[in-house]
Design a protein around this motif. Structure first.
Motif, PDB file in Angstrom:
ATOM      1  N   TRP A  76      -0.407   9.958   7.403  1.00 54.22           N
ATOM      2  CA  TRP A  76       0.105   8.852   8.199  1.00 54.22           C
ATOM      3  C   TRP A  76       0.716   7.740   7.351  1.00 54.22           C
ATOM      4  O   TRP A  76       1.657   7.067   7.784  1.00 54.22           O
ATOM      5  CB  TRP A  76      -0.978   8.303   9.119  1.00 54.22           C
ATOM      6  N   LYS A  77       0.216   7.552   6.161  1.00 53.37           N
ATOM      7  CA  LYS A  77       0.828   6.527   5.307  1.00 53.37           C
ATOM      8  C   LYS A  77       2.281   6.861   5.036  1.00 53.37           C
ATOM      9  O   LYS A  77       3.166   5.991   5.120  1.00 53.37           O
ATOM     10  CB  LYS A  77       0.048   6.401   3.996  1.00 53.37           C
ATOM     11  N   GLN A  78       2.575   8.142   4.738  1.00 56.57           N
ATOM     12  CA  GLN A  78       3.952   8.555   4.503  1.00 56.57           C
ATOM     13  C   GLN A  78       4.766   8.537   5.788  1.00 56.57           C
ATOM     14  O   GLN A  78       5.942   8.145   5.789  1.00 56.57           O
ATOM     15  CB  GLN A  78       3.976   9.961   3.896  1.00 56.57           C
ATOM     16  N   LEU A  79       4.151   8.940   6.895  1.00 57.85           N
ATOM     17  CA  LEU A  79       4.892   8.968   8.156  1.00 57.85           C
ATOM     18  C   LEU A  79       5.284   7.563   8.588  1.00 57.85           C
ATOM     19  O   LEU A  79       6.380   7.359   9.140  1.00 57.85           O
ATOM     20  CB  LEU A  79       4.061   9.648   9.243  1.00 57.85           C
ATOM     21  N   LEU A  80       4.460   6.580   8.307  1.00 60.46           N
ATOM     22  CA  LEU A  80       4.826   5.201   8.623  1.00 60.46           C
ATOM     23  C   LEU A  80       6.010   4.744   7.768  1.00 60.46           C
ATOM     24  O   LEU A  80       6.873   4.002   8.234  1.00 60.46           O
ATOM     25  CB  LEU A  80       3.624   4.277   8.425  1.00 60.46           C
ATOM     26  N   VAL A  81       6.052   5.207   6.527  1.00 61.67           N
ATOM     27  CA  VAL A  81       7.217   4.937   5.671  1.00 61.67           C
ATOM     28  C   VAL A  81       8.464   5.562   6.288  1.00 61.67           C
ATOM     29  O   VAL A  81       9.541   4.949   6.332  1.00 61.67           O
ATOM     30  CB  VAL A  81       6.987   5.479   4.241  1.00 61.67           C
ATOM     31  N   ASP A  82       8.320   6.802   6.775  1.00 62.90           N
ATOM     32  CA  ASP A  82       9.451   7.487   7.404  1.00 62.90           C
ATOM     33  C   ASP A  82       9.919   6.751   8.662  1.00 62.90           C
ATOM     34  O   ASP A  82      11.127   6.654   8.920  1.00 62.90           O
ATOM     35  CB  ASP A  82       9.063   8.921   7.759  1.00 62.90           C
ATOM     36  N   LEU A  83       8.973   6.265   9.457  1.00 62.07           N
ATOM     37  CA  LEU A  83       9.338   5.512  10.658  1.00 62.07           C
ATOM     38  C   LEU A  83      10.113   4.243  10.302  1.00 62.07           C
ATOM     39  O   LEU A  83      11.110   3.900  10.947  1.00 62.07           O
ATOM     40  CB  LEU A  83       8.083   5.167  11.462  1.00 62.07           C
ATOM     41  N   LYS A  84       9.664   3.550   9.265  1.00 62.63           N
ATOM     42  CA  LYS A  84      10.385   2.362   8.812  1.00 62.63           C
ATOM     43  C   LYS A  84      11.792   2.731   8.350  1.00 62.63           C
ATOM     44  O   LYS A  84      12.757   2.006   8.606  1.00 62.63           O
ATOM     45  CB  LYS A  84       9.625   1.691   7.671  1.00 62.63           C
ATOM     46  N   GLU A 134     -15.573   0.966  17.632  1.00 55.68           N
ATOM     47  CA  GLU A 134     -15.451   1.335  16.222  1.00 55.68           C
ATOM     48  C   GLU A 134     -14.146   2.079  15.965  1.00 55.68           C
ATOM     49  O   GLU A 134     -13.466   1.850  14.953  1.00 55.68           O
ATOM     50  CB  GLU A 134     -16.641   2.195  15.797  1.00 55.68           C
ATOM     51  N   MET A 135     -13.784   2.971  16.877  1.00 57.74           N
ATOM     52  CA  MET A 135     -12.534   3.713  16.731  1.00 57.74           C
ATOM     53  C   MET A 135     -11.343   2.771  16.740  1.00 57.74           C
ATOM     54  O   MET A 135     -10.440   2.869  15.896  1.00 57.74           O
ATOM     55  CB  MET A 135     -12.410   4.743  17.858  1.00 57.74           C
ATOM     56  N   LEU A 136     -11.311   1.832  17.684  1.00 59.51           N
ATOM     57  CA  LEU A 136     -10.206   0.886  17.762  1.00 59.51           C
ATOM     58  C   LEU A 136     -10.106   0.043  16.490  1.00 59.51           C
ATOM     59  O   LEU A 136      -9.024  -0.150  15.941  1.00 59.51           O
ATOM     60  CB  LEU A 136     -10.370  -0.014  18.982  1.00 59.51           C
ATOM     61  N   ASN A 137     -11.240  -0.454  16.023  1.00 56.86           N
ATOM     62  CA  ASN A 137     -11.249  -1.271  14.809  1.00 56.86           C
ATOM     63  C   ASN A 137     -10.797  -0.469  13.597  1.00 56.86           C
ATOM     64  O   ASN A 137     -10.014  -0.951  12.766  1.00 56.86           O
ATOM     65  CB  ASN A 137     -12.653  -1.826  14.557  1.00 56.86           C
ATOM     66  N   ASN A 138     -11.284   0.772  13.497  1.00 54.82           N
ATOM     67  CA  ASN A 138     -10.961   1.623  12.351  1.00 54.82           C
ATOM     68  C   ASN A 138      -9.478   1.968  12.324  1.00 54.82           C
ATOM     69  O   ASN A 138      -8.812   1.842  11.289  1.00 54.82           O
ATOM     70  CB  ASN A 138     -11.799   2.902  12.404  1.00 54.82           C
ATOM     71  N   PHE A 139      -8.942   2.397  13.477  1.00 52.54           N
ATOM     72  CA  PHE A 139      -7.527   2.743  13.544  1.00 52.54           C
ATOM     73  C   PHE A 139      -6.663   1.524  13.235  1.00 52.54           C
ATOM     74  O   PHE A 139      -5.702   1.616  12.474  1.00 52.54           O
ATOM     75  CB  PHE A 139      -7.190   3.281  14.929  1.00 52.54           C
ATOM     76  N   SER A 140      -7.003   0.411  13.845  1.00 54.16           N
ATOM     77  CA  SER A 140      -6.206  -0.792  13.659  1.00 54.16           C
ATOM     78  C   SER A 140      -6.161  -1.208  12.194  1.00 54.16           C
ATOM     79  O   SER A 140      -5.091  -1.486  11.642  1.00 54.16           O
ATOM     80  CB  SER A 140      -6.777  -1.926  14.512  1.00 54.16           C
ATOM     81  N   SER A 141      -7.317  -1.219  11.539  1.00 56.12           N
ATOM     82  CA  SER A 141      -7.363  -1.656  10.143  1.00 56.12           C
ATOM     83  C   SER A 141      -6.633  -0.668   9.234  1.00 56.12           C
ATOM     84  O   SER A 141      -5.913  -1.080   8.311  1.00 56.12           O
ATOM     85  CB  SER A 141      -8.815  -1.835   9.685  1.00 56.12           C
ATOM     86  N   LYS A 142      -6.786   0.632   9.509  1.00 51.96           N
ATOM     87  CA  LYS A 142      -6.124   1.642   8.679  1.00 51.96           C
ATOM     88  C   LYS A 142      -4.606   1.534   8.809  1.00 51.96           C
ATOM     89  O   LYS A 142      -3.865   1.519   7.799  1.00 51.96           O
ATOM     90  CB  LYS A 142      -6.574   3.039   9.085  1.00 51.96           C
ATOM     91  N   VAL A 143      -4.112   1.486  10.033  1.00 50.74           N
ATOM     92  CA  VAL A 143      -2.668   1.446  10.252  1.00 50.74           C
ATOM     93  C   VAL A 143      -2.062   0.178   9.660  1.00 50.74           C
ATOM     94  O   VAL A 143      -1.017   0.212   9.012  1.00 50.74           O
ATOM     95  CB  VAL A 143      -2.341   1.580  11.747  1.00 50.74           C
ATOM     96  N   LYS A 144      -2.722  -0.956   9.849  1.00 51.48           N
ATOM     97  CA  LYS A 144      -2.205  -2.203   9.307  1.00 51.48           C
ATOM     98  C   LYS A 144      -2.207  -2.191   7.783  1.00 51.48           C
ATOM     99  O   LYS A 144      -1.297  -2.721   7.135  1.00 51.48           O
ATOM    100  CB  LYS A 144      -3.025  -3.381   9.857  1.00 51.48           C
ATOM    101  N   GLU A 145      -3.221  -1.553   7.204  1.00 45.88           N
ATOM    102  CA  GLU A 145      -3.270  -1.398   5.738  1.00 45.88           C
ATOM    103  C   GLU A 145      -2.086  -0.572   5.253  1.00 45.88           C
ATOM    104  O   GLU A 145      -1.422  -0.914   4.269  1.00 45.88           O
ATOM    105  CB  GLU A 145      -4.584  -0.741   5.343  1.00 45.88           C
ATOM    106  N   TRP A 146      -1.805   0.527   5.943  1.00 43.97           N
ATOM    107  CA  TRP A 146      -0.714   1.411   5.525  1.00 43.97           C
ATOM    108  C   TRP A 146       0.653   0.800   5.786  1.00 43.97           C
ATOM    109  O   TRP A 146       1.631   1.144   5.092  1.00 43.97           O
ATOM    110  CB  TRP A 146      -0.844   2.755   6.235  1.00 43.97           C
ATOM    111  N   LEU A 147       0.742  -0.071   6.772  1.00 46.47           N
ATOM    112  CA  LEU A 147       2.026  -0.721   7.064  1.00 46.47           C
ATOM    113  C   LEU A 147       2.347  -1.837   6.073  1.00 46.47           C
ATOM    114  O   LEU A 147       3.528  -2.198   5.911  1.00 46.47           O
ATOM    115  CB  LEU A 147       2.003  -1.305   8.483  1.00 46.47           C
ATOM    116  N   ALA A 148       1.310  -2.367   5.443  1.00 46.40           N
ATOM    117  CA  ALA A 148       1.499  -3.536   4.546  1.00 46.40           C
ATOM    118  C   ALA A 148       2.364  -3.170   3.339  1.00 46.40           C
ATOM    119  O   ALA A 148       2.341  -2.046   2.858  1.00 46.40           O
ATOM    120  CB  ALA A 148       0.137  -4.032   4.097  1.00 46.40           C
TER     121      ALA A 148
END
Length: 283
Positions: free
Chosen positions: A240-248, A269-283
């Protein structure tokens, strides 16, 4: 890019509880599951596809639909989507979804795509879907709501390429594609960047989940058998980290819809985990 949650993934939360949990996790949009709960499953433990407490019943009254509209509005959330299950491509049922989405204030719905199980020729199913989407495009123009065909295994649109073949006959202002790389683990994998480039203006929404392949422990005619199953966002095959790069890279700036079926977390917990992971990878 902003985050949304498809409520199929939060079956143990009521709509009101979901809105508060989403807000706490920094999520900005809601995709409401549009499906009834049969009486025979109502006393079961909450589950994704059976007794899901966070769903809009297709028979909901205007008063009940107003409840869902206000749940989002009162929590500063966007009613992003009304998301039904229309794989039989029923035109009348599809218009009912458009009407509900209009009353809830949603931006789009998920339209139908025929299932593919080898019992009907693909070309016949493609013709059926094309005829159906002509009606859907008219509804989209009438109600001012976009319709999305999802990339999904066991349908005639399991990949970006086959999705594009179907929707490219239509106006991308009215018919788009819901990209789902997690589904493409089960069936339909293509190079993600290439698929995103191909979809171009038809890329309208993205679901974020993951899956993996594991051995079954069985063999058939000496061949080792494997099966696909859901996995946490950071433990499956999709990078997903690479796919977010591709989306950008293709200029995507829409929503990323959380949809976890791994069953390894409680909803908050799922919502918090997903949110933090995605925001980390988008940064």
């Amino acid at each position: 890019m902003k985050l949304s949650i498809f409520t199929v993934a939060t079956p143990d939360l009521t709509p009101e509880e979901l809105a508060k949990a989403a807000t706490a996790a920094g999520i900005e949009g809601i995709e409401w599951r549009f499906k009834d709960t049969p009486a025979e499953v109502a006393n079961e433990k909450p589950s994704f596809w059976r007794n899901n407490l966070c769903s809009i019943d297709p028979s909901a009254s205007d008063e009940e639909l107003e409840r869902f509209r206000l749940i989002a509005v009162n929590n500063n959330l966007v009613n992003l989507s009304v998301t039904p299950y229309l794989n039989d491509c029923n035109v009348d049922e599809t218009e009912r979804v458009f009407k509900a989405a209009k009353k809830v204030g949603a931006s789009f719905i998920r339209c139908g795509v025929p299932n593919y199980d080898k019992s009907v020729n693909y070309n016949d199913l493609f013709a059926k879907a094309t005829d159906y989407l002509h009606h859907v495009q008219e509804f989209s123009q009438q109600y001012g709501i976009k319709a999305l065909a999802e990339i999904h295994h066991n349908t005639i649109t399991p990949s970006a390429g086959l999705s594009h073949r179907l929707v490219s006959q239509f106006n991308p202002d009215h018919i788009g594609v819901l990209h789902d790389a997690g589904n493409m683990v089960h069936e339909g994998f293509e190079n993600y960047r290439m698929g995103l480039e191909l979809l171009g203006p038809y890329l309208a929404h993205v679901h974020v989940k993951n899956a993996q392949w594991v051995p079954t422990g069985e063999t058939q005619d000496g061949i080792k058998l494997w099966k696909s199953e859901w996995a946490p966002i950071d433990a499956g095959i999709v990078n997903w980290k690479q796919l977010l790069v591709d989306l950008k890279a293709v200029g995507y700036d829409g929503y990323l819809g959380i949809e976890d079926f791994s069953g390894q977390y409680g909803s908050q917990e799922m919502l918090n985990n997903f949110s933090s992971k995605v925001k980390e990878w988008l940064a």
